[in-house]
Every structure is written in C-alpha cells, then in structure tokens.
Design an enzyme around this catalytic site. Sequence first.
Site, PDB file in Angstrom:
ATOM      1  N   ASN A   1     -10.266  -0.725  -0.839  1.00 35.70           N
ATOM      2  CA  ASN A   1      -8.839  -0.481  -0.817  1.00 35.70           C
ATOM      3  C   ASN A   1      -8.046  -1.175  -2.038  1.00 35.70           C
ATOM      4  OD1 ASN A   1      -5.871  -0.733  -0.276  1.00 35.70           O
ATOM      5  ND2 ASN A   1      -6.058  -1.566   1.643  1.00 35.70           N
TER       6      ASN A   1
ATOM      7  N   CYS B   1       0.913  -1.159   0.067  1.00 37.01           N
ATOM      8  CA  CYS B   1       0.076  -0.020  -0.045  1.00 37.01           C
ATOM      9  C   CYS B   1       0.810   1.155  -0.024  1.00 37.01           C
ATOM     10  CB  CYS B   1      -0.922  -0.035   1.241  1.00 37.01           C
ATOM     11  SG  CYS B   1      -2.164  -1.561   0.955  1.00 37.01           S
TER      12      CYS B   1
ATOM     13  N   HIS C   1      -3.739   7.236   2.108  1.00 35.97           N
ATOM     14  CA  HIS C   1      -4.057   5.752   1.559  1.00 35.97           C
ATOM     15  C   HIS C   1      -5.534   5.361   1.929  1.00 35.97           C
ATOM     16  CE1 HIS C   1      -3.926   1.505   0.576  1.00 35.97           C
ATOM     17  NE2 HIS C   1      -3.804   1.184   2.015  1.00 35.97           N
TER      18      HIS C   1
HETATM   19  O1  UT7 Z   1      -4.040  -1.397   3.349  1.00 35.17           O
HETATM   20  C1  UT7 Z   1      -3.217  -2.087   4.174  1.00 35.17           C
HETATM   21  C2  UT7 Z   1      -3.374  -1.813   5.574  1.00 35.17           C
HETATM   22  N1  UT7 Z   1      -4.548  -2.389   5.935  1.00 35.17           N
HETATM   23  C3  UT7 Z   1      -5.512  -1.507   6.926  1.00 35.17           C
HETATM   24  O2  UT7 Z   1      -5.157  -0.719   7.220  1.00 35.17           O
HETATM   25  C4  UT7 Z   1      -6.443  -2.550   7.294  1.00 35.17           C
HETATM   26  C5  UT7 Z   1      -6.475  -2.278   8.813  1.00 35.17           C
HETATM   27  N2  UT7 Z   1      -7.748  -3.059   9.500  1.00 35.17           N
HETATM   28  C6  UT7 Z   1      -8.792  -2.652   9.505  1.00 35.17           C
HETATM   29  O3  UT7 Z   1      -9.164  -1.903   8.774  1.00 35.17           O
HETATM   30  C7  UT7 Z   1      -9.869  -3.321  10.303  1.00 35.17           C
HETATM   31  O4  UT7 Z   1      -9.318  -4.058  11.532  1.00 35.17           O
HETATM   32  C8  UT7 Z   1     -10.793  -4.303   9.825  1.00 35.17           C
HETATM   33  C9  UT7 Z   1     -11.455  -3.671   9.077  1.00 35.17           C
HETATM   34  C10 UT7 Z   1     -10.135  -5.494   8.774  1.00 35.17           C
HETATM   35  C11 UT7 Z   1     -11.669  -5.020  10.846  1.00 35.17           C
HETATM   36  O5  UT7 Z   1     -12.360  -4.099  11.710  1.00 35.17           O
HETATM   37  P1  UT7 Z   1     -12.220  -4.279  13.075  1.00 35.17           P
HETATM   38  O6  UT7 Z   1     -13.056  -3.089  13.858  1.00 35.17           O
HETATM   39  O7  UT7 Z   1     -10.577  -4.159  13.571  1.00 35.17           O
HETATM   40  O8  UT7 Z   1     -12.861  -5.368  13.513  1.00 35.17           O
HETATM   41  P2  UT7 Z   1     -12.212  -6.888  14.490  1.00 35.17           P
HETATM   42  O9  UT7 Z   1     -11.385  -7.518  13.363  1.00 35.17           O
HETATM   43  O10 UT7 Z   1     -11.755  -6.143  15.902  1.00 35.17           O
HETATM   44  O11 UT7 Z   1     -13.582  -7.831  14.289  1.00 35.17           O
HETATM   45  C12 UT7 Z   1     -14.713  -7.257  15.319  1.00 35.17           C
HETATM   46  C13 UT7 Z   1     -15.878  -8.220  14.958  1.00 35.17           C
HETATM   47  C14 UT7 Z   1     -15.451  -9.750  15.311  1.00 35.17           C
HETATM   48  O12 UT7 Z   1     -16.513 -10.476  15.973  1.00 35.17           O
HETATM   49  P3  UT7 Z   1     -16.327 -10.577  17.758  1.00 35.17           P
HETATM   50  O13 UT7 Z   1     -14.961 -11.282  17.719  1.00 35.17           O
HETATM   51  O14 UT7 Z   1     -16.266  -9.256  18.274  1.00 35.17           O
HETATM   52  O15 UT7 Z   1     -17.480 -11.336  17.943  1.00 35.17           O
HETATM   53  C15 UT7 Z   1     -15.135 -10.101  13.990  1.00 35.17           C
HETATM   54  O16 UT7 Z   1     -15.215 -11.456  14.027  1.00 35.17           O
HETATM   55  O17 UT7 Z   1     -16.208  -8.011  13.872  1.00 35.17           O
HETATM   56  C16 UT7 Z   1     -16.233  -9.516  13.337  1.00 35.17           C
HETATM   57  N3  UT7 Z   1     -15.977  -9.368  11.997  1.00 35.17           N
HETATM   58  C17 UT7 Z   1     -17.113  -9.225  10.864  1.00 35.17           C
HETATM   59  N4  UT7 Z   1     -18.475  -9.207  11.163  1.00 35.17           N
HETATM   60  C18 UT7 Z   1     -19.070  -9.116  10.037  1.00 35.17           C
HETATM   61  C19 UT7 Z   1     -14.876  -9.269  11.265  1.00 35.17           C
HETATM   62  N5  UT7 Z   1     -15.145  -9.391   9.918  1.00 35.17           N
HETATM   63  C20 UT7 Z   1     -16.545  -9.217   9.568  1.00 35.17           C
HETATM   64  C21 UT7 Z   1     -17.258  -9.021   8.693  1.00 35.17           C
HETATM   65  N6  UT7 Z   1     -18.346  -9.076   8.772  1.00 35.17           N
HETATM   66  N7  UT7 Z   1     -16.645  -8.958   7.329  1.00 35.17           N
END
Ligand code: UT7
Length: 334
Positions: free
Chosen positions: A287, A117, A257
């Site tokens: 992204n 990225c 980004h």
């Molecule tokens: O471009 C390169 C750099 N990349 C980035 O900068 C990406 C950085 N990370 C992110 O953007 C975020 O961490 C994500 C969008 C990938 C995830 O969001 P988050 O708010 O960090 O979610 P999380 O991983 O903490 O998950 C929260 C909850 C979890 O459930 P529990 O454990 O709280 O019950 C996940 O299982 O959301 C759940 N979850 C989803 N639910 C519905 C994770 N993915 C999904 C999904 N749909 N697609």
Amino acid sequence: MRTRYNAGITALGGYVPDHILTNHALEEMVDTNSEWIVSRTGIKERHIAIDKNIATSDLAVIAVERLLANAGLDKAAVECVIVATSTPDYIMVSTASVVCEKAGLTNAWGVDSNAACSGFLYALTLGASLIESGRYTNVIVIGADKNSAIINYEDRNTCILFGDGAGAVLLEQTTEDFGLIDNVFRTDGSGKEQLIVQAGGSKNPSSMETVTNKQNYISQNGRVVFKAAIEGMTQTCKEVFRRNDLVADDINWLVPHQANLRIIQSVGDILDIPIERVKINIDRYGNTTAATIPLCLWDYKDDFKVGDKVMLTAFGAGFSWGASYLVWGKLRGQ
Ligand code: UT7
C-alpha cells in the site's frame, strides 16, 4: 455558447525506490510469516527508500521527470502541480513547492492535498476542475508517499502493509469526449481514530513523550477499516454507475486503491466486474497510500485503449473515500 472543456490524462510517470523489503525480511523484524502476509493481504514485497536523505518530494520528482520525458512536454508549459500526500517533506512548506523547485517547473504554482489513500482521487478532481474552468490547460497531479517515514517496524499490524512510491499524471485540456467525467466522494471524520498518525500535528505536537509512545507512527484498527473500505468503495462506485447510466459490463477497467487484495477482490465481486478487468499491483508495491492509483495507471498504461471506460476507487484515513469515472484518451506520443 461557452466552450465545454474536459480534462484528459495525456501522460504518466511512476517511481518506486530500488530497495525491496520482502516478506521474508519482515519475518526477521516482527512476529509474522510470509504465508500469512500473502494470504491475508496479497502483498509479496514493497519498495522502501532506505536512504534517509530521500523525502517524498524526491520520489515525486522522479515520477514527474519520467512523465515529462514521456510527454515530450516543455517544463515551462506546466501551470500547476498538485501533490497528494500524507507524508509531506515538511509540516510547513508544501511538498508541491519542493517538487516544483527540484523539477524545474518554474512557471507552475503548487499545492498539497492530504486525504491519505483517497488523496490522489481528490487531487485529480481538483486538477480537472481547474482545466474544466477554462483557465488552465495543463496540470500535473501527483500521488506520493514515503510511508516508511511513519511506519513502526516493530508493529506487525502495519509494517507489513505499506511501501513507498510516487505516480504522476498530466491532465490536459481537450474539447473531445474523454477525460474525467464524474465522481462521488465522501468524508466522515468519525472514522479518524481507526487509521491515524496521532502526533506531529497541531493537536498533538511531537515531543519526547509522543516519540516514546510511538504516536508519530501509523496506527490502524484493520478489521474496522477493512469492512468500511469495501462498503465505501462499492457504494460510491454504484452511485457513479447510477449517475452515468452505466452497468458493470460497460466498465473496461476497475483501478482500485491497493490496500489489501481481499478488499480489491470483494469490490470487484460486489460490482460484478471480473478480476481480469481489475488492475492489481499490490503484490509488488504494498500500500503506497496516495501513490497506489497513479502507479497502477502507470504500470498498466499500455492496456488502456482510447475510449476505454475506467473506474477509479479509493478508501482511506479520515475516513475518506470515493469513486471517479473517466474515459481514456490518447496519450501524448501515441
Ligand atoms: O489504505 C487505507 C485503508 N487500509 C486498509 O484498507 C487496510 C484494511 N485492513 C486490512 O487490510 C486487514 O484488516 C489487515 C491486513 C490489516 C489485517 O488482516 P485481518 O484478516 O483483518 O487480520 P486480523 O486483524 O483480524 O487478525 C487475524 C489474526 C490475529 O490473530 P488472532 O487474534 O486471530 O489470534 C492477529 O493477531 O492475525 C494476527 N495477525 C498477524 N499474524 C501474522 C495480525 N497481523 C499479523 C501479521 N502476521 N502481520
């Protein structure tokens, strides 16, 4: 005294494939819902190359053709093409070679740069350095990724995030006070396991086993990357501010980004740059890895005025991250 040359962006081009992958379509593919995707990422849709014959170079070539049409530039004048991508057409044969051939840039040499990225930012500086050296007068820098080629559409952690696209800028030599001024870049390989395609390279060549284990796809520890992205982007922007005697009010536009709307908002907040001065298109494209920043510049090119101070910042796999500061100049044809 030796003439001091700057490298200014004088033309742009961008392209995303026609096919739109909506959040609702993703609901049919994995256990997710549109409300979660929009609230956690800001993404409403992304564009995907569904035609299997379309490679990253094809996206890049259309961006280059649009750039050349805007610039009114003869193809023969292009001296160098740098393609930032982590989804090259081939492991061997640079995507830049394919782009030069397909776009008819027969006088240019081409090279790829892979920093995920952050790839476009790094490539922009490499291209600018060629021009600042005095040996080149124009260089095309492209950020292009066909992320759909390395996405597991059964993995809700990643498939909701990424789209395909390409953006290209023409860097031209100038003795005026605009163009790329400064940057602060960092890489830290200790973060490599957090966002990676494990197989397909020399460390872990593709095999039946890697395919079965889905190691040829992107895997990501989202929470770790999220925190590191905010920290990395804000720290390098602050370092650029300090080195150039800038304060937030001096910055007309922040072009970050586009990985997550919450990351973008946090970076703007921490830097004290109001959201009205932050360029955002993640809602439409998701992204697109190396393409996010040039696509954003292309989308909003009419907003940038001569003399505007623009901060670009990115964070990605590697880890790799950084910030670049440029003063907007006159586009060709303006
Ligand atoms: O471009 C390169 C750099 N990349 C980035 O900068 C990406 C950085 N990370 C992110 O953007 C975020 O961490 C994500 C969008 C990938 C995830 O969001 P988050 O708010 O960090 O979610 P999380 O991983 O903490 O998950 C929260 C909850 C979890 O459930 P529990 O454990 O709280 O019950 C996940 O299982 O959301 C759940 N979850 C989803 N639910 C519905 C994770 N993915 C999904 C999904 N749909 N697609």
